[in-house]
Design a protein around this motif. Structure first.
Motif, short mmCIF file in Angstrom:
data_model
loop_
_atom_site.label_atom_id
_atom_site.label_comp_id
_atom_site.label_asym_id
_atom_site.label_seq_id
_atom_site.Cartn_x
_atom_site.Cartn_y
_atom_site.Cartn_z
N ALA A 78 0.83 -1.21 0.00
CA ALA A 78 0.00 0.00 0.00
C ALA A 78 0.86 1.25 0.00
CB ALA A 78 -0.92 -0.01 1.22
N LEU A 79 2.03 1.16 0.59
CA LEU A 79 2.93 2.32 0.64
C LEU A 79 3.70 2.50 -0.66
CD1 LEU A 79 4.38 1.98 4.25
CD2 LEU A 79 2.90 3.81 3.40
N ARG A 517 -4.93 4.07 -1.16
CA ARG A 517 -4.09 3.44 -0.16
C ARG A 517 -4.88 2.33 0.52
NH1 ARG A 517 1.15 4.62 -1.19
NH2 ARG A 517 1.32 6.81 -1.76
N ASP A 518 -4.44 1.10 0.43
CA ASP A 518 -5.19 -0.03 0.96
C ASP A 518 -4.90 -0.23 2.44
OD1 ASP A 518 -6.91 -2.17 0.87
OD2 ASP A 518 -5.36 -3.60 0.29
N VAL A 519 -4.94 0.86 3.21
CA VAL A 519 -4.71 0.80 4.64
C VAL A 519 -5.71 1.71 5.35
CG1 VAL A 519 -2.27 0.19 4.56
CG2 VAL A 519 -2.95 2.60 4.49
N VAL A 520 -5.90 1.46 6.63
CA VAL A 520 -6.81 2.25 7.45
C VAL A 520 -6.08 2.64 8.71
CG1 VAL A 520 -8.95 2.22 8.80
CG2 VAL A 520 -8.88 1.13 6.55
N ASP A 521 -6.16 3.92 9.09
CA ASP A 521 -5.62 4.39 10.36
C ASP A 521 -6.74 4.46 11.38
OD1 ASP A 521 -3.15 4.58 9.26
OD2 ASP A 521 -3.06 6.77 9.21
N LEU A 522 -6.46 3.99 12.59
CA LEU A 522 -7.46 3.90 13.63
C LEU A 522 -6.90 4.47 14.94
CD1 LEU A 522 -10.32 2.71 14.36
CD2 LEU A 522 -9.07 0.70 15.18
N VAL A 582 -4.09 9.70 22.54
CA VAL A 582 -4.50 8.55 21.73
C VAL A 582 -3.26 7.94 21.07
CG1 VAL A 582 -6.75 9.59 21.24
CG2 VAL A 582 -4.88 9.84 19.58
N GLU A 583 -3.41 6.75 20.54
CA GLU A 583 -2.44 6.14 19.64
C GLU A 583 -3.12 5.88 18.31
OE1 GLU A 583 0.35 3.69 22.86
OE2 GLU A 583 -0.98 2.58 21.50
N VAL A 584 -2.40 6.09 17.24
CA VAL A 584 -2.94 5.83 15.90
C VAL A 584 -2.27 4.58 15.34
CG1 VAL A 584 -3.28 6.72 13.57
CG2 VAL A 584 -3.39 8.28 15.53
N TRP A 585 -3.07 3.58 15.03
CA TRP A 585 -2.58 2.30 14.51
C TRP A 585 -3.01 2.13 13.06
CZ3 TRP A 585 0.01 -1.66 17.31
CH2 TRP A 585 0.30 -1.32 18.63
N ARG A 586 -2.16 1.50 12.28
CA ARG A 586 -2.44 1.30 10.86
C ARG A 586 -2.65 -0.19 10.57
NH1 ARG A 586 0.89 4.81 6.90
NH2 ARG A 586 -0.69 6.22 7.69
N LEU A 587 -3.75 -0.49 9.87
CA LEU A 587 -4.09 -1.85 9.47
C LEU A 587 -4.35 -1.88 7.98
CD1 LEU A 587 -6.02 -1.02 12.17
CD2 LEU A 587 -6.40 -3.49 12.14
N SER A 588 -4.20 -3.06 7.40
CA SER A 588 -4.66 -3.22 6.02
C SER A 588 -6.18 -3.11 6.04
CB SER A 588 -4.25 -4.59 5.48
OG SER A 588 -4.96 -5.63 6.14
N THR A 589 -6.78 -2.77 4.89
CA THR A 589 -8.23 -2.63 4.82
C THR A 589 -8.92 -3.93 5.21
OG1 THR A 589 -8.01 -0.99 3.06
CG2 THR A 589 -10.14 -2.05 3.29
N PHE A 595 -11.43 -6.39 12.26
CA PHE A 595 -11.37 -5.77 13.59
C PHE A 595 -12.67 -5.04 13.90
CE2 PHE A 595 -10.50 -2.12 16.31
CZ PHE A 595 -9.93 -2.74 17.41
N LEU A 596 -13.17 -4.27 12.96
CA LEU A 596 -14.35 -3.45 13.22
C LEU A 596 -15.59 -4.29 13.48
CD1 LEU A 596 -13.83 -0.60 10.59
CD2 LEU A 596 -13.29 -0.58 13.02
N LEU A 597 -15.63 -5.50 12.94
CA LEU A 597 -16.76 -6.39 13.20
C LEU A 597 -16.87 -6.77 14.67
CD1 LEU A 597 -16.63 -8.80 10.10
CD2 LEU A 597 -18.36 -7.05 10.59
N GLY A 598 -15.74 -6.66 15.38
CA GLY A 598 -15.75 -7.03 16.79
C GLY A 598 -16.05 -5.88 17.73
#
Length: 654
Positions: A78-79, A517-522, A582-589, A595-598
């Motif tokens: 993605a990068l 970008r095939d990533v998500v920041d959370l 906060v902390e910002v974490w990066r995941l693939s989409t 993760f969000l389903l949980g």
């Protein structure tokens, strides 16, 4: 003096040893010539081919490790896209430890793997990673499993474990050292880039000397000891084994940091610093103390003595001035470790378990720990006073020299000999290591040479806080030896100079998530923060920490009811808001979707406004904060945990 080492094809016929040095892997990842999935598959193949080598107590299941590797590959793509990203040194967008396989000594918590401390009956099931492990995962490293050790980290031989005895990768009849035996062998055998150990009396240095790898024992308090089964809690240090000083220093720079929840954590300069000065402010060369020859014993091992003298000659070639000093205050301090206060402290750590379950404890370990119950308060105070006298004598030395060099171990022994005399030979192995933590010193053990096919090394020591200086000097000494790394046969990776520590948060911004970008920041604010109970839900999906940030002053933070684990609620408000950490974490989409389903009520995911720009993050339904404790003024969840009463989800259970 020769540096004997068998090179060429290995006689064991195993899977070829990959070159896992961080510089090599990171360059391959950046260029696109290596995939994390390829590297992790190769090391699992080699581990499986080695069979039952007593290195591992438990392992991350291969499919789980491969899933994390695939998530990291997706992040890299993605990068940079399918093409390479250029040389590693020219690009800092990948996390500091991206794709580096590592192992953890099995007295340190890794969520999802039992922590046994080398005693099956003592095993616990941690729900969160130790802070040091969480930091490594957040920086993109891939954990493979938990390594063997002398039970309860009590021993320096590696021969006190019900899980077997890891042996020298150069001679299966010889010990590999302990107590971090599996960690040392895992690095030397080319199974991981680095391994986490612990060091109370030399457990992070003795295995390094006997397996031809580097062992860094940092200053006490530089790395959090939360999530560590204590041996002597006031002396314990997480340590790092690697094939080079640069690799060990890189991992340690990620692990290091003040932890307000650890009563033994200290604010220290750590591994940052200006580097090794060739000339000090006084105009003199660096001065390194060495023991007077008559004070050094190698217990009849003339080869080990010759290797040590070779190391001294290399230091001279580096321009170091060697200064003979009286070693007795150091040796006397080392002898205190198994007397008075520290024997009682060992008992305070695990003594009740030892007395209640004698049949589950190794006989030699039991013989060491049980007498601690009889230590009196008088003996404790006499021992502490004696140590203060010896510290004062040692402090005088540091007024005149920058470091001390000693053999890491005086000699080595066959496994059979150690089993026949476990306490006597253990004492010999620790002759030059046991005093370091008592005298509040940092240390780096490096290979120096071989004799009779076996490695020997030297240790550089200096007062706490001098970790950067020691690492620089040790790296130069190691480079001068010309030795291959560990038992891999690979040369030390070339570098123009010892690399400075890579910070957890890169100095230049990562490419932001967004279209294409095939990533998500959370943004996470509570139990998903690094080192806290739910952080493993992120790291097991391949998430990496991008940065630490704060919200704009438009939010309030509440301690929600329920648990364990405890959780906060972040609520946007139109008045009376504040900035929240906060902390910002990066995941693939793909990983983000899983993760969000949980995420369940009363928490939700929405846009959170941060100083660094808006991003997705955890928010809370307004109904859930009715009657909840408002902790906004503390500025974050960690400060709240530091002031709140312990709960089963946050307390450190020995």
């Amino acid at each position: 003096m020769t540096t004997e080492l068998m090179t060429g094809p290995r006689p064991d016929g195993l899977v070829p040893v990959p070159d896992l040095q961080a510089t090599v892997l990171r360059d391959g990842y950046h260029r696109g010539t290596l995939r994390v999935t390829e590297v992790i598959a190769a090391v699992y193949d080699r581990i499986e081919a080695r069979g039952d080598d007593a290195v591992w107590i438990s392992m991350v299941p291969r499919p789980q490790a491969m899933a994390r590797a695939a998530a990291l590959d997706a992040m890299r793509d993605a990068l940079f896209g399918p093409a390479g990203g250029g040389r590693a040194g020219a690009d800092s967008r990948l996390p500091a430890l991206f794709g580096l396989p590592f192992a953890v000594k099995d007295n340190i918590d890794v969520a999802g793997l039992a922590t046994t401390a080398g005693c099956p009956g003592f095993a616990r099931e941690p729900t969160s990673d130790a802070p040091a492990v969480a930091a490594l995962l957040a920086a993109g490293a891939v954990c493979l499993g938990k390594t063997n050790l002398d039970q309860f980290a009590t021993g320096l031989s590696g021969a006190r474990s019900p899980y077997g005895t890891p042996v020298s990768p150069f001679d299966p009849e010889m010990i590999a050292g302990g107590s971090s035996s599996g960690s040392g062998v895992a690095v030397a055998a080319g199974l991981v880039t680095f391994a986490v150990g612990t060091d109370t009396a030399g457990s992070g240095r003795v295995p390094a000397a006997l397996t031809n790898v580097v062992g860094i024992k940092p200053s006490r308090g530089l790395v959090s000891t939360r999530g560590l089964v204590p041996a002597c809690r006031s002396l314990d240090c997480p340590s790092v084994f690697a094939l080079s000083v640069a690799d060990a220093r890189l991992a340690l720079s990620v692990m290091a940091g003040y932890d307000p929840a650890d009563p033994y954590s200290r604010r220290l300069p750590g591994l940052a610093g200006p580097g090794w000065p060739t000339v000090s402010n006084s105009g003199r060369r660096p001065r390194v103390a060495m023991a007077r020859p008559r004070e050094l014993t190698f217990f009849g091992d003339a080869g080990a003595r010759a290797v040590h003298e070779h190391g001294l000659s290399l230091l001279r070639e580096l321009g170091v001035e060697l200064v003979p000093v009286d070693l007795e205050p150091f040796l006397a301090a080392g002898r205190l470790l198994y007397e008075g206060p520290w024997l009682a402290e060992r008992f305070a750590s695990v003594g009740e378990f030892v007395l209640a379950h004698p049949d589950q404890v190794h006989p030699t370990v039991r013989a060491v720990i049980e007498p601690g119950a009889a230590i009196t308060g008088v003996e404790v105070h006499r021992g502490l006073t004696r140590l203060r006298v010896l510290r004062r004598q040692a402090e005088a030395l540091w007024q005149d020299v920058d470091a001390l060099v000693l053999p890491t171990v005086p000699t080595s022994y066959p496994v059979a000999a150690v089993l026949a005399d476990p306490i006597g030979l253990n004492s010999r192995l620790g002759r030059y290591t046991t005093f370091a933590n008592l005298l509040d010193l940092a240390a780096v053990a490096v290979p120096v040479g071989f004799h009779g096919g076996l490695p020997h090394g030297a240790t550089l020591l200096a007062p706490a806080g001098q970790d950067a200086f020691l690492a620089d000097l040790a790296a130069r000494l190691h480079a001068c030896t010309g030795l291959p790394t560990g038992a891999t046969g690979h040369p030390l990776a070339e570098a123009t100079a010892p690399a400075p520590p890579t910070p957890l948060v890169p100095p230049t911004p990562l490419v932001p998530a967004g279209p294409g970008r095939d990533v998500v920041d959370l943004a996470v604010v509570g139990a998903h923060l690094s080192g806290l109970p739910l952080n493993g839900e992120l790291t097991r999906l391949g998430a990496v920490l991008v940065r630490r940030d704060r919200t704009l002053p438009r939010y309030r933070l509440y301690a929600l009811a329920g648990g364990p684990p405890r959780r906060p609620g972040l609520l946007r408000t139109t008045r009376g808001g504040s900035a929240i950490e906060v902390e910002v974490w990066r995941l693939s989409t793909q990983a983000a979707g899983r993760f969000l389903l949980g995420v369940g009520s009363p928490l939700a995911i929405g846009t959170v406004e941060l100083v660094g720009g808006p991003t997705l993050g955890f928010l809370c339904e307004s109904a859930a904060v009715e009657g909840a404790e408002d902790i906004t003024d503390l500025g974050g969840w960690r400060p709240y945990l530091a002031t709140a009463s312990p709960s089963p989800s946050t307390v450190d259970v020995p």
